[in-house]
Design a protein around this motif. Structure first.
Motif, PDB file in Angstrom:
ATOM      1  N   ASN A 192       0.841  -1.202   0.000  1.00  0.00           N
ATOM      2  CA  ASN A 192       0.000   0.000   0.000  1.00  0.00           C
ATOM      3  C   ASN A 192       0.873   1.249   0.000  1.00  0.00           C
ATOM      4  N   GLY A 193       0.297   2.360  -0.425  1.00  0.00           N
ATOM      5  CA  GLY A 193       1.059   3.609  -0.523  1.00  0.00           C
ATOM      6  C   GLY A 193       1.193   4.315   0.816  1.00  0.00           C
ATOM      7  N   SER A 194       0.271   4.047   1.745  1.00  0.00           N
ATOM      8  CA  SER A 194       0.308   4.764   3.034  1.00  0.00           C
ATOM      9  C   SER A 194       1.540   4.402   3.844  1.00  0.00           C
ATOM     10  N   MET A 195       1.931   3.112   3.825  1.00  0.00           N
ATOM     11  CA  MET A 195       3.122   2.731   4.609  1.00  0.00           C
ATOM     12  C   MET A 195       4.382   3.379   4.011  1.00  0.00           C
ATOM     13  N   ILE A 196       4.378   3.585   2.702  1.00  0.00           N
ATOM     14  CA  ILE A 196       5.535   4.217   2.043  1.00  0.00           C
ATOM     15  C   ILE A 196       5.572   5.712   2.396  1.00  0.00           C
ATOM     16  N   ALA A 197       4.399   6.341   2.421  1.00  0.00           N
ATOM     17  CA  ALA A 197       4.331   7.764   2.788  1.00  0.00           C
ATOM     18  C   ALA A 197       4.733   7.959   4.255  1.00  0.00           C
ATOM     19  N   LEU A 198       4.238   7.070   5.138  1.00  0.00           N
ATOM     20  CA  LEU A 198       4.583   7.155   6.565  1.00  0.00           C
ATOM     21  C   LEU A 198       6.092   7.026   6.761  1.00  0.00           C
ATOM     22  N   LEU A 199       6.695   6.053   6.090  1.00  0.00           N
ATOM     23  CA  LEU A 199       8.132   5.825   6.227  1.00  0.00           C
ATOM     24  C   LEU A 199       8.921   7.021   5.670  1.00  0.00           C
ATOM     25  N   ALA A 200       8.494   7.546   4.534  1.00  0.00           N
ATOM     26  CA  ALA A 200       9.198   8.695   3.933  1.00  0.00           C
ATOM     27  C   ALA A 200       9.125   9.890   4.877  1.00  0.00           C
ATOM     28  N   ALA A 201       7.969  10.093   5.517  1.00  0.00           N
ATOM     29  CA  ALA A 201       7.814  11.212   6.453  1.00  0.00           C
ATOM     30  C   ALA A 201       8.755  11.041   7.640  1.00  0.00           C
ATOM     31  N   ALA A 202       8.798   9.829   8.191  1.00  0.00           N
ATOM     32  CA  ALA A 202       9.664   9.570   9.353  1.00  0.00           C
ATOM     33  C   ALA A 202      11.126   9.753   8.980  1.00  0.00           C
ATOM     34  N   ARG A 203      11.496   9.287   7.790  1.00  0.00           N
ATOM     35  CA  ARG A 203      12.906   9.425   7.350  1.00  0.00           C
ATOM     36  C   ARG A 203      13.238  10.894   7.057  1.00  0.00           C
ATOM     37  N   ALA A 204      12.286  11.611   6.476  1.00  0.00           N
ATOM     38  CA  ALA A 204      12.528  13.036   6.174  1.00  0.00           C
ATOM     39  C   ALA A 204      12.799  13.789   7.472  1.00  0.00           C
ATOM     40  N   GLU A 205      12.085  13.397   8.533  1.00  0.00           N
ATOM     41  CA  GLU A 205      12.188  14.096   9.808  1.00  0.00           C
ATOM     42  C   GLU A 205      13.497  13.763  10.531  1.00  0.00           C
ATOM     43  N   LEU A 206      13.936  12.486  10.415  1.00  0.00           N
ATOM     44  CA  LEU A 206      15.019  12.017  11.283  1.00  0.00           C
ATOM     45  C   LEU A 206      16.360  11.778  10.600  1.00  0.00           C
TER      46      LEU A 206
END
Ligand code: KG4
Ligand code: ZN
Length: 345
Positions: A306-320
């Motif tokens: 699904n695309g949501s898990m990819i968006a969630l991971l990208a957001a977390a990586r962008a932040e950290l």
């Protein structure tokens, strides 16, 4: 933070728009998926070239649909997240090329992410109360592995399959008893309508470090062939159901044996099961029954790609993770334990 997630690693084109505050505060604004089941069914498996072409056709349509569904304009979002691996190279390239083009066109940064890491974080989408550390059983069509998850990028591999994945074992067995590809969910549904079976299958590779499903697959093939011969061609519905029950029981048993062992050895009480096979009800029931543990699962639509898990991971990586560490290199193989650990993750 508004993030567009793009997933094209195998045969599902999936796109999502999320509003991310933290792991436990993610709002899904719109998500779309286009399954290619009907394209690959006649071939009995995924044909990479056809899958890649279908992604190319689907992506503009699905991306337009999520922006419309969320009532958001491309210039309003902060990041694009896209799966860079592991997966089929041609399929990954379609997603990455599309994301780069879309990013260039709208001046948006693009973050490449690992598909399996996406599955590892997916339970947060439906369980905001989940906390690190947890023990993750990742079970999909192509992967079967257990990791200790201490934070973003902080994964310790406990076990991985040395041959087939659990999803493959389900699908290939389903095919033997007459279900079309992929067949795993249908085999599971049939098995769930029975409560016992006279058929015994061997307990698989209990003493080895990794998972292995090839011996079990051979035993299942021999058992089905024996029953077909005894029935003079095709087995009765009753026998087919009892075979499905025995097959599901043996695959779930193999997964549980190693997962329970890992839980005992690590003492970690938060457990997650994720990936397509985590939709399996019998597997969930047995993990939920483990004493002294808390089990978390993604919702059915987030078990699958699904695309949501990819968006969630990208957001977390962008932040950290510092900007310089984000790469868009496509990698067909990319073990999660080789990922950099995110400071503060
Ligand atoms: O994670 P996923 O959607 O795609 C991959 O990354 O591989 O997993 C798909 C796999 C297929 O093998 C499918 O048969 C299996 O998940 N699957 C199931 C069930 N639902 C999906 N296997 C057993 N029981 C189910 N209920
Ligand atoms: Zn997957």
């Amino acid at each position: 933070m508004l993030v567009l997630g793009i997933e094209t690693s195998c045969d599902d084109t999936a796109v999502s728009l999320i509003d991310y505050q933290s792991y436990g505060a993610v709002k899904i604004l719109a998500e779309e998926i286009s399954s290619q089941y009907s394209i690959h069914r006649d071939y009995g498996g995924v044909v990479p070239e056809l899958a890649a072409r279908a992604h190319l056709e689907n992506l503009p349509v699905l991306v337009a649909a999520v922006f419309k569904g969320a009532a958001v304009e491309p210039q309003d979002i902060d990041y694009i997240g896209v799966t860079c691996g592991p997966g089929l190279k041609g399929c990954l390239l379609m997603g990455v090329a599309f994301a780069r083009g879309f990013g260039l066109g709208h001046s948006l940064p693009v973050i490449g992410v690992n598909h399996i890491e996406g599955h590892i974080l997916a339970p947060f989408l439906d369980n905001p109360q989940l906390e690190f550390p947890y023990l993750a059983l990742v079970v999909s069509g192509g992967h079967t592995e257990i990791h200790v998850v201490r934070g973003l990028g902080d994964y310790e591999l406990i076990a991985r399959t040395i041959d087939d994945a659990a999803g493959e074992a389900f699908d290939k067995s389903a095919n033997l008893i007459g279900f079309e590809y992929p067949g795993g969910p249908q085999l599971a549904a049939l098995a769930d309508s029975f409560d016992s079976s006279p058929f015994e299958l061997p307990k698989v590779m209990r003493h080895s470090e990794g998972f292995s499903f090839s011996g079990l697959k051979t035993a299942i093939a021999l058992l089905v062939a024996r029953e077909k011969k005894a029935a003079g061609g095709s087995v009765s519905d009753e026998i087919r159901g009892r075979l499905a029950f025995a097959i599901q029981d043996s695959i779930v048993d193999a997964l549980l044996f190693k997962f329970k062992k890992a839980q005992k050895e690590t003492g970690i009480r938060n457990l997650i099961v994720t990936g397509g096979v985590s939709a399996n009800k019998e597997l969930r029931r047995r993990v939920e029954a483990l004493p002294g543990c808390h089990a978390f699962f993604p919702s059915t639509q987030h078990c699958m790609d699904n695309g949501s898990m990819i968006a969630l991971l990208a957001a977390a990586r962008a932040e950290l993770v510092p900007a310089a560490e984000h790469s868009l290199a496509v990698q067909a193989r990319w073990p999660v334990e080789t990922l950099p650990i995110a400071a503060g993750g």
